[in-house]
Design an enzyme around this catalytic site. Structure first.
Site, short mmCIF file in Angstrom:
data_model
loop_
_atom_site.label_atom_id
_atom_site.label_comp_id
_atom_site.label_asym_id
_atom_site.label_seq_id
_atom_site.Cartn_x
_atom_site.Cartn_y
_atom_site.Cartn_z
N TYR A 177 -1.32 13.70 95.18
CA TYR A 177 -0.24 14.33 95.81
C TYR A 177 0.28 13.19 97.02
CZ TYR A 177 -2.70 16.36 99.86
OH TYR A 177 -3.41 16.64 100.94
N ARG A 181 1.03 4.43 99.15
CA ARG A 181 -0.16 5.14 98.84
C ARG A 181 -0.26 5.96 97.58
NH1 ARG A 181 -1.77 8.99 103.63
NH2 ARG A 181 0.05 10.42 102.70
N ARG A 232 -9.64 21.23 77.66
CA ARG A 232 -10.47 21.10 78.60
C ARG A 232 -11.62 20.27 78.39
NH1 ARG A 232 -14.99 22.94 81.11
NH2 ARG A 232 -14.82 22.80 83.30
N HIS A 250 -14.41 17.18 80.28
CA HIS A 250 -14.28 16.23 81.87
C HIS A 250 -13.61 14.97 81.63
CE1 HIS A 250 -16.91 19.75 82.47
NE2 HIS A 250 -16.89 19.43 83.59
N LYS A 305 -5.56 10.25 97.81
CA LYS A 305 -5.21 11.73 97.92
C LYS A 305 -4.99 12.71 96.98
CE LYS A 305 -1.32 13.15 101.24
NZ LYS A 305 -2.15 14.04 102.21
N GLU A 327 -12.22 12.51 110.43
CA GLU A 327 -10.66 12.71 110.53
C GLU A 327 -10.38 14.47 110.41
OE1 GLU A 327 -8.33 11.72 106.91
OE2 GLU A 327 -9.94 11.91 105.80
#
Ligand code: PDD
Length: 287
Positions: free
Chosen positions: A33, A52, A100, A102, A149, A182
């Site tokens: 995101y 990014r 589904r 992996h 991210k 952070e």
């Protein structure tokens, strides 16, 4: 007028915006995101967030869902339809929908794209910045790719909850060597005893914050001393000032760490000045 979301090519009322149950973002956190601050209805710090975004996708071998030019148009249209001037724009791209398992699907699938826009109250934000916020520390417990991210934010969510329960607004992760990495959703900074700005270098396992990067440019331009070096919570408590940076918080002074006062216990001149300079520049360069 109600909120409008974007879901896979369509603008829909926020309440009806849904994704498939086998979206890999939903089942496996196989999604990334970006968050842009909106100033005057425009995207703040656009370049850094696009760069990014492309890097996060490429690290996970998820294709760009559309060209950057097309994406920019859709993002701006999402903002326009919501009639938001000051706010936040959220973009999420998952690998897509597949039965589904992996491992990634063998055949190429279409990335799933969603966008939401929310309003922020800048006057309330300024009041909060004038008061400063509290942070608590939490052991670093994330995976070793915090530079991507991804929406795999459960450790961040739990750290934030810990902060909230302690009456704080942010949690600072502390690594095994006792250094702050952070925040749960921001980068961490101090103005140390010698008046030098300190923030952790991005070779560490942290997100390369866009706000952090732009602020470093501003700091260089202003000729302020800076050291990309980690600090401990004790150093933060003994520092002249502390603050956080991020698209959601911009530059926000920190006045207490784990219940102990930082500096004078109120926002200091450096963080206050950097907040003003960052907002001025982000407004001037928004697209
Ligand atoms: N958070 N570190 C983490 C873990 C973050 O989640 C964020 C941003 C930052 C600051 O990055 P930037 O300056 O590029 O916003 C640092 C966003 C705002 C969020 O999760 O909502």
């Amino acid at each position: 007028m109600g909120r409008i979301a974007y879901v896979n090519g369509q603008f829909v009322p926020h309440g009806q915006a849904v994704v498939h149950i086998e979206d890999r973002g939903y089942q496996l956190a196989d999604a990334i995101y970006e968050v842009w601050a909106l100033f005057d209805g425009k995207l703040g710090d656009p370049e850094g967030h696009f760069v990014r975004l492309q890097r996060s996708l490429s690290e996970l071998s998820i294709p760009m869902p559309m060209s950057r030019a097309a994406l920019t148009l859709v993002l701006k249209e999402a903002v326009r339809r919501n009639r938001v001037t000051e706010g936040l724009l959220y973009l999420q791209v998952s690998r897509g929908v597949a039965p589904r398992q992996h491992a990634f699907p063998d055949a190429p699938i279409r990335p799933a794209v969603i966008m939401t826009v929310s309003r922020v109250n800048r006057a309330a934000d300024e009041a909060r910045a004038a008061k400063g916020i509290k942070v608590v520390t939490a052991p670093e417990n994330r995976w070793s790719r915090a530079d991507i991210k991804t929406v795999g934010l459960l450790p961040n969510s739990m750290a934030k909850q810990k902060a909230k329960e302690a009456g704080a607004m942010e949690a600072w992760y502390v690594d095994d060597l006792g250094f702050v990495t952070e925040g749960a959703s921001s980068n961490a900074w101090i103005v140390d005893g010698e008046g030098r700005l300190r923030t952790r270098d991005t070779n560490a396992n942290i997100l390369r914050g866009v706000t952090r990067h732009t602020l470093l440019d501003i700091i260089a331009r202003e000729g302020m001393p800076v050291d990309e070096r980690p600090f401990t919570p004790a150093e933060a408590i003994g520092a002249q000032e502390a603050f956080i940076t991020g698209a959601g918080t911009l530059v926000l002074p920190v006045v207490a760490v784990d219940g102990k006062t930082v500096g004078a216990g109120s926002p200091g001149p450096v963080a206050t000045k950097l907040r003003r300079l960052y907002i001025e520049q982000a407004r001037a360069t928004a697209i």
